[in-house]
Design a protein around this motif. Structure first.
Motif, PDB file in Angstrom:
ATOM      1  N   ASP A 169       0.834  -1.209   0.000  1.00  0.00           N
ATOM      2  CA  ASP A 169       0.000   0.000   0.000  1.00  0.00           C
ATOM      3  C   ASP A 169       0.865   1.254   0.000  1.00  0.00           C
ATOM      4  O   ASP A 169       2.013   1.239   0.453  1.00  0.00           O
ATOM      5  N   GLN A 170       0.256   2.337  -0.489  1.00  0.00           N
ATOM      6  CA  GLN A 170       0.935   3.627  -0.496  1.00  0.00           C
ATOM      7  C   GLN A 170       0.022   4.686   0.110  1.00  0.00           C
ATOM      8  O   GLN A 170      -1.201   4.559   0.083  1.00  0.00           O
ATOM      9  N   GLY A 171       0.640   5.717   0.649  1.00  0.00           N
ATOM     10  CA  GLY A 171      -0.141   6.804   1.210  1.00  0.00           C
ATOM     11  C   GLY A 171       0.691   8.060   1.385  1.00  0.00           C
ATOM     12  O   GLY A 171       1.917   8.031   1.254  1.00  0.00           O
ATOM     13  N   ILE A 172      -0.002   9.150   1.671  1.00  0.00           N
ATOM     14  CA  ILE A 172       0.643  10.426   1.944  1.00  0.00           C
ATOM     15  C   ILE A 172       0.444  10.745   3.422  1.00  0.00           C
ATOM     16  O   ILE A 172      -0.679  10.673   3.932  1.00  0.00           O
ATOM     17  N   CYS A 173       1.508  11.086   4.117  1.00  0.00           N
ATOM     18  CA  CYS A 173       1.398  11.440   5.538  1.00  0.00           C
ATOM     19  C   CYS A 173       0.604  12.738   5.676  1.00  0.00           C
ATOM     20  O   CYS A 173       0.983  13.770   5.114  1.00  0.00           O
ATOM     21  N   VAL A 174      -0.507  12.671   6.404  1.00  0.00           N
ATOM     22  CA  VAL A 174      -1.382  13.846   6.535  1.00  0.00           C
ATOM     23  C   VAL A 174      -1.630  14.255   7.992  1.00  0.00           C
ATOM     24  O   VAL A 174      -2.312  15.240   8.254  1.00  0.00           O
ATOM     25  N   GLY A 175      -1.084  13.512   8.955  1.00  0.00           N
ATOM     26  CA  GLY A 175      -1.319  13.889  10.339  1.00  0.00           C
ATOM     27  C   GLY A 175      -0.725  12.920  11.324  1.00  0.00           C
ATOM     28  O   GLY A 175      -0.188  11.863  10.958  1.00  0.00           O
ATOM     29  N   VAL A 176      -0.830  13.296  12.593  1.00  0.00           N
ATOM     30  CA  VAL A 176      -0.342  12.447  13.678  1.00  0.00           C
ATOM     31  C   VAL A 176      -1.423  12.320  14.740  1.00  0.00           C
ATOM     32  O   VAL A 176      -2.199  13.244  14.974  1.00  0.00           O
ATOM     33  N   LYS A 177      -1.477  11.161  15.361  1.00  0.00           N
ATOM     34  CA  LYS A 177      -2.413  10.942  16.467  1.00  0.00           C
ATOM     35  C   LYS A 177      -1.801  11.411  17.777  1.00  0.00           C
ATOM     36  O   LYS A 177      -2.468  11.995  18.629  1.00  0.00           O
ATOM     37  N   ASN A 214       0.926   3.240  14.825  1.00  0.00           N
ATOM     38  CA  ASN A 214      -0.419   3.521  15.342  1.00  0.00           C
ATOM     39  C   ASN A 214      -0.644   5.003  15.618  1.00  0.00           C
ATOM     40  O   ASN A 214      -1.736   5.392  16.040  1.00  0.00           O
ATOM     41  N   ASN A 215       0.369   5.819  15.381  1.00  0.00           N
ATOM     42  CA  ASN A 215       0.250   7.248  15.670  1.00  0.00           C
ATOM     43  C   ASN A 215       0.513   8.139  14.464  1.00  0.00           C
ATOM     44  O   ASN A 215       0.717   9.337  14.603  1.00  0.00           O
ATOM     45  N   ILE A 216       0.500   7.548  13.280  1.00  0.00           N
ATOM     46  CA  ILE A 216       0.710   8.300  12.038  1.00  0.00           C
ATOM     47  C   ILE A 216      -0.488   8.089  11.124  1.00  0.00           C
ATOM     48  O   ILE A 216      -0.941   6.952  10.922  1.00  0.00           O
ATOM     49  N   TYR A 217      -1.028   9.180  10.593  1.00  0.00           N
ATOM     50  CA  TYR A 217      -2.148   9.106   9.660  1.00  0.00           C
ATOM     51  C   TYR A 217      -1.655   9.254   8.223  1.00  0.00           C
ATOM     52  O   TYR A 217      -0.846  10.132   7.910  1.00  0.00           O
ATOM     53  N   LEU A 218      -2.160   8.383   7.348  1.00  0.00           N
ATOM     54  CA  LEU A 218      -1.879   8.478   5.925  1.00  0.00           C
ATOM     55  C   LEU A 218      -3.186   8.644   5.140  1.00  0.00           C
ATOM     56  O   LEU A 218      -4.219   8.094   5.523  1.00  0.00           O
ATOM     57  N   LYS A 219      -3.108   9.380   4.068  1.00  0.00           N
ATOM     58  CA  LYS A 219      -4.185   9.419   3.096  1.00  0.00           C
ATOM     59  C   LYS A 219      -3.873   8.369   2.033  1.00  0.00           C
ATOM     60  O   LYS A 219      -2.824   8.433   1.400  1.00  0.00           O
ATOM     61  N   PRO A 220      -4.735   7.369   1.861  1.00  0.00           N
ATOM     62  CA  PRO A 220      -4.446   6.302   0.902  1.00  0.00           C
ATOM     63  C   PRO A 220      -4.260   6.835  -0.514  1.00  0.00           C
ATOM     64  O   PRO A 220      -4.944   7.784  -0.924  1.00  0.00           O
ATOM     65  N   VAL A 221      -3.329   6.233  -1.234  1.00  0.00           N
ATOM     66  CA  VAL A 221      -3.095   6.580  -2.629  1.00  0.00           C
ATOM     67  C   VAL A 221      -3.415   5.361  -3.477  1.00  0.00           C
ATOM     68  O   VAL A 221      -2.872   4.273  -3.229  1.00  0.00           O
ATOM     69  N   ALA A 222      -4.305   5.519  -4.442  1.00  0.00           N
ATOM     70  CA  ALA A 222      -4.697   4.398  -5.303  1.00  0.00           C
ATOM     71  C   ALA A 222      -3.543   4.025  -6.220  1.00  0.00           C
ATOM     72  O   ALA A 222      -2.889   4.892  -6.812  1.00  0.00           O
ATOM     73  N   LEU A 223      -3.261   2.734  -6.323  1.00  0.00           N
ATOM     74  CA  LEU A 223      -2.188   2.256  -7.183  1.00  0.00           C
ATOM     75  C   LEU A 223      -2.728   2.038  -8.600  1.00  0.00           C
ATOM     76  O   LEU A 223      -3.865   1.636  -8.788  1.00  0.00           O
ATOM     77  N   ASP A 224      -1.890   2.317  -9.559  1.00  0.00           N
ATOM     78  CA  ASP A 224      -2.297   2.117 -10.971  1.00  0.00           C
ATOM     79  C   ASP A 224      -2.408   0.630 -11.286  1.00  0.00           C
ATOM     80  O   ASP A 224      -1.687  -0.186 -10.748  1.00  0.00           O
TER      81      ASP A 224
END
Length: 227
Positions: free
Chosen positions: A159-167, A217-227
């Motif tokens: 999976d891939q994602g962009i870091c968008v926040g922290v818990k 468990n303390n990092i938020y990612l926004k999922p990135v759709a894979l091609d």
């Protein structure tokens, strides 16, 4: 959102803000013990404060369920959070504070009463949507912008994602992220996920990094759709 004028002590404002955050976890109501733990005080002190807030119609208390914010209390809590996050943004973006340095300062600034100052601060900052930790900044009407995000630990291999926040926005955790060059906006790929302990091997900036389950468990990612 209608700005509510009511005489409040700093302690009362801090209680309202804490109840607001705890309600996300305790939907039916926040227990006295949970609130005491959050505020780092005795249950008897919490009981006294709940009584004061109830007399001002800021909270509703039900035996065996706990306390919840009233509509008035919720509005005030959102105003406090708005001020806190705007000040954090200002400190980082305009005064060059690091993101692990601003929480305690914003805790002081959030109690400034001037609505005009906060309105002009918001305009000066060009109406930011998120604070330096990725948390949404409510607008003048009390609305929070939605953002799709998941805890990193919930992602699977590949999976891939962009870091968008922290818990966890504690200084210690933010400093840990800085040391490992994990910042908001960074693209992260999950290379491996250890079944035994939940640790992960990540790819970021063409480099590999191993993090623990606690960190994941303390990092938020926004999922990135894979091609």
């Amino acid at each position: 959102m209608c700005v509510i004028k009511i005489e409040m002590t700093l302690s009362e404002e801090n209680y309202l803000k804490s109840i607001f955050h705890l309600e996300k976890k305790y939907v039916r109501g926040v227990s006295t013990n949970a609130l005491a733990e959050e505020m780092e005080t005795k249950a008897s002190s919490v009981t006294d404060m709940i009584k004061k807030l109830s007399e001002k119609n800021l909270v509703n208390y039900k035996k065996y369920q706990g306390v919840k914010l009233s509509e008035k209390g919720n509005s005030i809590a959102v105003q406090i959070i708005r001020k806190h996050r705007l000040w954090e943004y200002f400190l980082v973006e305009k005064l060059d504070f690091n993101w692990d340095e601003v929480h305690d300062i914003a805790e002081q600034l959030e109690h400034i009463k001037s609505d005009e100052l906060i309105s002009k601060l918001d305009k000066f900052l060009e109406y930011p949507k998120r604070d330096p930790h990725g948390d949404p900044i409510p607008d003048a009407e009390g609305n929070f912008a939605n953002l799709e995000k998941k805890i990193l630990a919930e992602f699977n291999e590949g999976d891939q994602g962009i870091c968008v926040g922290v818990k966890d926005s504690s200084a210690a955790f933010l400093q840990y992220l800085d040391r490992n060059k994990i910042k908001l906006g960074k693209s992260i790929t999950i290379l491996e996920k250890e079944q035994f302990d939940g640790s992960m091997i990540l790819k970021m900036n063409n480099k590999e990094l191993t993090i623990s389950k606690v960190a994941a468990n303390n990092i938020y990612l926004k999922p990135v759709a894979l091609d």
